[in-house]
Scaffold this motif. Sequence first.
Motif, mmCIF file in Angstrom:
data_model
loop_
_atom_site.group_PDB
_atom_site.id
_atom_site.type_symbol
_atom_site.label_atom_id
_atom_site.label_comp_id
_atom_site.label_asym_id
_atom_site.label_seq_id
_atom_site.Cartn_x
_atom_site.Cartn_y
_atom_site.Cartn_z
ATOM 1 N N UNK A 184 0.838 -1.194 0.000
ATOM 2 C CA UNK A 184 0.000 0.000 0.000
ATOM 3 C C UNK A 184 0.875 1.247 0.000
ATOM 4 N N UNK A 185 0.286 2.339 -0.491
ATOM 5 C CA UNK A 185 0.995 3.616 -0.548
ATOM 6 C C UNK A 185 0.584 4.488 0.634
ATOM 7 N N UNK A 186 1.504 5.310 1.090
ATOM 8 C CA UNK A 186 1.209 6.242 2.180
ATOM 9 C C UNK A 186 1.649 7.640 1.758
ATOM 10 N N UNK A 187 0.980 8.663 2.252
ATOM 11 C CA UNK A 187 1.314 10.034 1.846
ATOM 12 C C UNK A 187 2.495 10.592 2.631
ATOM 13 N N UNK A 188 3.135 11.588 2.058
ATOM 14 C CA UNK A 188 4.163 12.314 2.801
ATOM 15 C C UNK A 188 3.506 13.038 3.967
ATOM 16 N N UNK A 189 4.193 13.050 5.072
ATOM 17 C CA UNK A 189 3.668 13.727 6.254
ATOM 18 C C UNK A 189 2.938 12.810 7.210
ATOM 19 N N UNK A 216 2.731 20.393 13.069
ATOM 20 C CA UNK A 216 3.617 20.069 11.963
ATOM 21 C C UNK A 216 2.907 19.307 10.861
ATOM 22 N N UNK A 217 1.995 18.407 11.234
ATOM 23 C CA UNK A 217 1.270 17.617 10.230
ATOM 24 C C UNK A 217 0.434 18.519 9.328
ATOM 25 N N UNK A 218 -0.367 19.400 9.919
ATOM 26 C CA UNK A 218 -1.265 20.229 9.104
ATOM 27 C C UNK A 218 -0.542 21.413 8.462
ATOM 28 N N UNK A 219 0.431 21.994 9.156
ATOM 29 C CA UNK A 219 1.210 23.078 8.547
ATOM 30 C C UNK A 219 2.023 22.538 7.377
ATOM 31 N N UNK A 220 2.546 21.314 7.515
ATOM 32 C CA UNK A 220 3.282 20.700 6.413
ATOM 33 C C UNK A 220 2.391 20.475 5.203
ATOM 34 N N UNK A 221 1.126 20.135 5.439
ATOM 35 C CA UNK A 221 0.193 19.951 4.331
ATOM 36 C C UNK A 221 -0.054 21.276 3.604
ATOM 37 N N UNK A 270 2.053 23.741 3.350
ATOM 38 C CA UNK A 270 3.277 24.029 2.585
ATOM 39 C C UNK A 270 3.366 23.180 1.321
ATOM 40 N N UNK A 271 3.057 21.885 1.424
ATOM 41 C CA UNK A 271 3.205 20.989 0.276
ATOM 42 C C UNK A 271 2.170 21.244 -0.805
ATOM 43 N N UNK A 272 0.938 21.599 -0.399
ATOM 44 C CA UNK A 272 -0.144 21.665 -1.381
ATOM 45 C C UNK A 272 -0.546 23.098 -1.744
ATOM 46 N N UNK A 273 0.168 24.090 -1.238
ATOM 47 C CA UNK A 273 -0.208 25.480 -1.488
ATOM 48 C C UNK A 273 -0.250 25.800 -2.980
ATOM 49 N N UNK A 274 0.652 25.221 -3.748
ATOM 50 C CA UNK A 274 0.755 25.564 -5.175
ATOM 51 C C UNK A 274 -0.235 24.801 -6.046
ATOM 52 N N UNK A 291 -6.432 23.013 0.896
ATOM 53 C CA UNK A 291 -5.460 23.849 1.596
ATOM 54 C C UNK A 291 -6.149 24.793 2.563
ATOM 55 N N UNK A 292 -7.296 25.324 2.157
ATOM 56 C CA UNK A 292 -8.071 26.188 3.050
ATOM 57 C C UNK A 292 -8.501 25.423 4.299
#
Length: 423
Positions: free
Chosen positions: A45-50, A363-368, A370-374, A384-385
């Motif tokens: 199985x795959x897991x997401x970053x963070x 860190x978990x949600x702030x990292x999300x 940062x990663x998905x802002x673009x 992201x909102x």
Amino acid sequence: MKPAVWPVAALLIGYPLWWALGLGGLAVIVLAVPMSVVLWRRRPIRVPKGLGLWMLLLAGYVISAVTLAESPEGTYGELGPGRIIGYLVRLAVYASLVIMVVYLGNLTREELPQLTLVKMLGVLFVTTVAGGLLGVVAPGFQFTSPLEIVLPEWLSGNSFVRNLIHPTAAQVQHVLGHSSPRPEAPFEWANAWGSNVSVLLIWFVVGWWAYGGPYRRVVAVALLALAAVPVVYSLNRGLWIGLAISAAYLALRGRPLLVGAAAALAGTVFLLSPLSSIVAQRIDSPHSNDIRAFTVSSTVRVAASSPVIGYGNTRNAYGNQRTITTGKTSWCDECGHPPLGSDGQLWLLLISQGFAGALLYVGFFAGAVRRFWHDRSPIGQAGTLVMILVLFYMFIYDGLISALSLYLISFALLWRNAEEQAA
């Protein structure tokens, strides 16, 4: 509908049934079982970053069990069933959310298209608005759930458990100096309703406006206008601020005309309706500020005595913001033992898992973010909102139980969207 999708549909579309049964947000624990079976058969199985940060948060919570019996200075109470039940429920929720995120990410786009998942969240938004309206027109509506009937009295009578398993339309509180109903159906608390309706509104707009045709957009406007009634009657300042943050975010991300037109229309309707006087009364009645200041400062002080692993669960403080006397009396109805960590997920994490747990959560949600802002797609911007709102709501709302489920589903949507774009 593909066979593997039924647990997701059961959670989101079938939520009213879970609520009526007395499970509500606990449904995620039940449905994690079939999700686990499907994942086991689909290895690898795959897991997401963070997700590693969430796993550390979960591991830290397991370790925090060693301090459950301790009573730090300024608190009271011995280790009993209530404390243990609260700990085990939170542990099960944290673990089940990991399974749910991984499950959603490992379903193929053919099995569960992104827009289908968004529309399921939109259905739950409609359910939430209906529950809010029920709380406004019939605030005394409640009933004994089947789960409540079968559980022993010592368990169903626990205040924490009762909030989860006893369906009620609203909490009646003295926010304005008199009895006022605050909608909560179909969730566990009035504040949970406020948090959840703001998150579900975002996904409703994506599904019914961003990806909707003319007919869906007309229906969406009508439903949003209807939703304004319980939103205002909720007397929920945190929800109102969250909606303002959402509007500011949309303007920042390049949709100022849409935000401006919607704000002008909503403002005109609002000022011409009786709802404006309710908001003015709520702003003039900040009765909970002193309570929050006392519990937050006490929580930080207690957390400092176990900064790495915390105390596993909440504790009751001696005294309150008004007096050192504990317990209600004939001359002090508001005296009591306010639970520390009950004014927001951040404060709950501080006392239950120390500063280390709180940092992992942030860190978990702030990292999300940062990663998905673009990711400028409608789903990317909406997800992201939600991550931003999580970081705001953690100061005022307890994320357990239903709110965290919606936060993590939004995270899964972001992960799936990023993988779809990279493919």
